[in-house]
Design a protein around this motif. Structure first.
Motif, mmCIF file in Angstrom:
data_model
loop_
_atom_site.group_PDB
_atom_site.id
_atom_site.type_symbol
_atom_site.label_atom_id
_atom_site.label_comp_id
_atom_site.label_asym_id
_atom_site.label_seq_id
_atom_site.Cartn_x
_atom_site.Cartn_y
_atom_site.Cartn_z
ATOM 1 N N THR A 23 31.781 -8.218 -14.626
ATOM 2 C CA THR A 23 32.083 -6.798 -14.936
ATOM 3 C C THR A 23 31.103 -6.168 -15.932
ATOM 4 O O THR A 23 31.152 -4.958 -16.148
ATOM 5 C CB THR A 23 33.523 -6.513 -15.454
ATOM 6 O OG1 THR A 23 33.646 -6.911 -16.815
ATOM 7 C CG2 THR A 23 34.583 -7.184 -14.582
ATOM 8 N N LEU A 74 26.289 -10.978 -23.158
ATOM 9 C CA LEU A 74 27.122 -12.187 -23.054
ATOM 10 C C LEU A 74 28.082 -11.921 -21.908
ATOM 11 O O LEU A 74 28.817 -10.923 -21.927
ATOM 12 C CB LEU A 74 27.899 -12.430 -24.358
ATOM 13 C CG LEU A 74 28.856 -13.623 -24.322
ATOM 14 C CD1 LEU A 74 28.099 -14.953 -24.232
ATOM 15 C CD2 LEU A 74 29.751 -13.648 -25.566
ATOM 16 N N GLU A 110 35.725 -3.473 -23.778
ATOM 17 C CA GLU A 110 36.726 -4.491 -23.391
ATOM 18 C C GLU A 110 36.639 -5.743 -24.261
ATOM 19 O O GLU A 110 37.543 -6.583 -24.208
ATOM 20 C CB GLU A 110 36.526 -4.918 -21.926
ATOM 21 C CG GLU A 110 36.719 -3.818 -20.903
ATOM 22 C CD GLU A 110 35.452 -2.993 -20.639
ATOM 23 O OE1 GLU A 110 34.515 -3.039 -21.466
ATOM 24 O OE2 GLU A 110 35.419 -2.296 -19.617
ATOM 25 N N LYS A 117 37.496 -13.259 -32.787
ATOM 26 C CA LYS A 117 38.129 -14.553 -32.469
ATOM 27 C C LYS A 117 37.145 -15.706 -32.518
ATOM 28 O O LYS A 117 37.541 -16.855 -32.665
ATOM 29 C CB LYS A 117 38.759 -14.513 -31.070
ATOM 30 C CG LYS A 117 40.013 -13.701 -31.017
ATOM 31 C CD LYS A 117 40.749 -13.945 -29.725
ATOM 32 C CE LYS A 117 42.072 -13.198 -29.746
ATOM 33 N NZ LYS A 117 42.696 -13.126 -28.448
ATOM 34 N N ILE A 118 35.840 -15.393 -32.319
ATOM 35 C CA ILE A 118 34.875 -16.491 -32.358
ATOM 36 C C ILE A 118 33.989 -16.426 -33.612
ATOM 37 O O ILE A 118 32.920 -17.023 -33.662
ATOM 38 C CB ILE A 118 34.035 -16.573 -31.059
ATOM 39 C CG1 ILE A 118 33.205 -15.308 -30.827
ATOM 40 C CG2 ILE A 118 34.926 -16.865 -29.853
ATOM 41 C CD1 ILE A 118 32.112 -15.488 -29.749
HETATM 42 C C1 LIG Z 1 33.925 -11.331 -23.318
HETATM 43 C C2 LIG Z 1 33.617 -12.633 -22.567
HETATM 44 C C3 LIG Z 1 32.122 -12.941 -22.703
HETATM 45 C C4 LIG Z 1 34.433 -13.762 -23.188
HETATM 46 O O1 LIG Z 1 34.081 -14.979 -22.560
HETATM 47 P P1 LIG Z 1 35.203 -16.058 -22.236
HETATM 48 O O2 LIG Z 1 34.513 -17.292 -21.772
HETATM 49 O O3 LIG Z 1 36.194 -15.437 -21.330
HETATM 50 O O4 LIG Z 1 35.879 -16.266 -23.663
HETATM 51 P P2 LIG Z 1 36.329 -17.632 -24.385
HETATM 52 O O5 LIG Z 1 36.987 -18.486 -23.377
HETATM 53 O O6 LIG Z 1 35.190 -18.148 -25.167
HETATM 54 O O7 LIG Z 1 37.442 -17.036 -25.362
HETATM 55 C C5 LIG Z 1 37.640 -17.454 -26.694
HETATM 56 C C6 LIG Z 1 38.921 -16.803 -27.184
HETATM 57 O O8 LIG Z 1 38.828 -15.374 -27.062
HETATM 58 C C7 LIG Z 1 39.880 -14.871 -26.198
HETATM 59 N N1 LIG Z 1 39.324 -13.796 -25.381
HETATM 60 C C8 LIG Z 1 38.529 -13.896 -24.278
HETATM 61 N N2 LIG Z 1 38.185 -12.666 -23.841
HETATM 62 C C9 LIG Z 1 38.761 -11.775 -24.673
HETATM 63 C C10 LIG Z 1 38.762 -10.354 -24.736
HETATM 64 N N3 LIG Z 1 38.074 -9.588 -23.862
HETATM 65 N N4 LIG Z 1 39.461 -9.774 -25.734
HETATM 66 C C11 LIG Z 1 40.130 -10.504 -26.642
HETATM 67 N N5 LIG Z 1 40.181 -11.872 -26.633
HETATM 68 C C12 LIG Z 1 39.503 -12.489 -25.663
HETATM 69 C C13 LIG Z 1 40.280 -16.079 -25.365
HETATM 70 O O9 LIG Z 1 41.578 -15.935 -24.868
HETATM 71 C C14 LIG Z 1 40.146 -17.189 -26.383
HETATM 72 O O10 LIG Z 1 41.235 -17.166 -27.276
HETATM 73 P P3 LIG Z 1 41.969 -18.537 -27.742
HETATM 74 O O11 LIG Z 1 40.895 -19.368 -28.425
HETATM 75 O O12 LIG Z 1 43.040 -18.049 -28.639
HETATM 76 O O13 LIG Z 1 42.428 -19.171 -26.477
HETATM 77 C C15 LIG Z 1 34.008 -12.541 -21.079
HETATM 78 O O14 LIG Z 1 35.380 -12.244 -20.987
HETATM 79 C C16 LIG Z 1 33.222 -11.508 -20.286
HETATM 80 O O15 LIG Z 1 32.163 -11.806 -19.751
HETATM 81 N N6 LIG Z 1 33.759 -10.269 -20.201
HETATM 82 C C17 LIG Z 1 33.155 -9.225 -19.390
HETATM 83 C C18 LIG Z 1 31.801 -8.801 -19.903
HETATM 84 C C19 LIG Z 1 31.832 -8.408 -21.351
HETATM 85 O O16 LIG Z 1 32.605 -7.563 -21.777
HETATM 86 N N7 LIG Z 1 30.948 -9.055 -22.128
HETATM 87 C C20 LIG Z 1 30.784 -8.752 -23.513
HETATM 88 C C21 LIG Z 1 29.670 -7.807 -23.649
HETATM 89 S S1 LIG Z 1 29.525 -7.255 -25.324
#
Ligand SMILES: CC(C)(COP(=O)(O)OP(=O)(O)OC[C@H]1O[C@@H](n2cnc3c(N)ncnc32)[C@H](O)[C@@H]1OP(=O)(O)O)[C@@H](O)C(=O)NCCC(=O)NCCS
Length: 136
Positions: A23, A74, A110, A117-118
């Motif tokens: 996305t 990312l 989003e 969280k990280i």
């Molecule tokens: C944002 C993104 C990179 C996170 O990657 P991911 O592999 O899903 O995340 P992780 O598994 O490392 O998540 C770590 C923690 O954050 C939480 N988390 C994941 N996505 C989240 C979000 N969008 N909002 C809030 N919390 C989120 C997870 O539930 C997890 O929590 P926990 O440790 O309590 O279980 C991914 O969801 C993504 O690619 N999103 C769409 C593109 C985007 O928005 N990228 C960021 C550009 S700035």
């Protein structure tokens, strides 16, 4: 099992496909092949996540490796999100930059609740000038 690669070359098509599946495509110039090509060739760090031969995540960073890095993209395939892949990609990026470099980014709407969280600290003193805006 997910495996991670550092600086493995990707084609424009592979990267655009991942941007679509994650996305993030809606915020990136996916129809500009030249821009995507430059994004891939000019980044200093590209960490990728793989499920066998399938590209499932990427972290692309511009950095001097000593002082600062900009985590420019990312993204994780929606089918693979919330399994720790984004966190691993960010950890691997930080490791490549070295212990003294800080990492900054602009969050997609989003993902604003993801970064704290990280371990990222929210900043209120970052500034950006858009493409069409002249320095006045
Ligand atoms: C944002 C993104 C990179 C996170 O990657 P991911 O592999 O899903 O995340 P992780 O598994 O490392 O998540 C770590 C923690 O954050 C939480 N988390 C994941 N996505 C989240 C979000 N969008 N909002 C809030 N919390 C989120 C997870 O539930 C997890 O929590 P926990 O440790 O309590 O279980 C991914 O969801 C993504 O690619 N999103 C769409 C593109 C985007 O928005 N990228 C960021 C550009 S700035």
């Amino acid at each position: 099992m997910i495996t991670y690669e550092v600086d493995k070359k990707l084609s424009v098509e592979q990267y655009v496909d991942l941007l679509n599946r994650s996305t993030l495509a809606k915020y990136r110039p996916i129809h500009d092949k030249k821009a995507i090509g430059a994004m891939l060739s000019q980044a200093q760090i590209l960490i990728t996540a793989w499920d066998a031969q399938k590209l499932v995540g990427a972290a692309r960073t511009l950095t001097d490796f000593l002082y600062i890095g900009y985590l420019a993209d990312l993204c994780v395939d929606t089918a693979y999100q919330k399994r720790g892949i984004g966190k691993k990609l960010t950890e691997a990026t930080k490791k490549c930059m070295g212990p003294n470099a800080q990492l900054l980014l602009i969050a997609a709407p989003e993902a604003t609740h993801y970064y704290p969280k990280i371990g990222f600290r929210e900043q209120t003193n970052c500034w950006i000038i858009d493409q069409a805006t002249a320095i006045s």
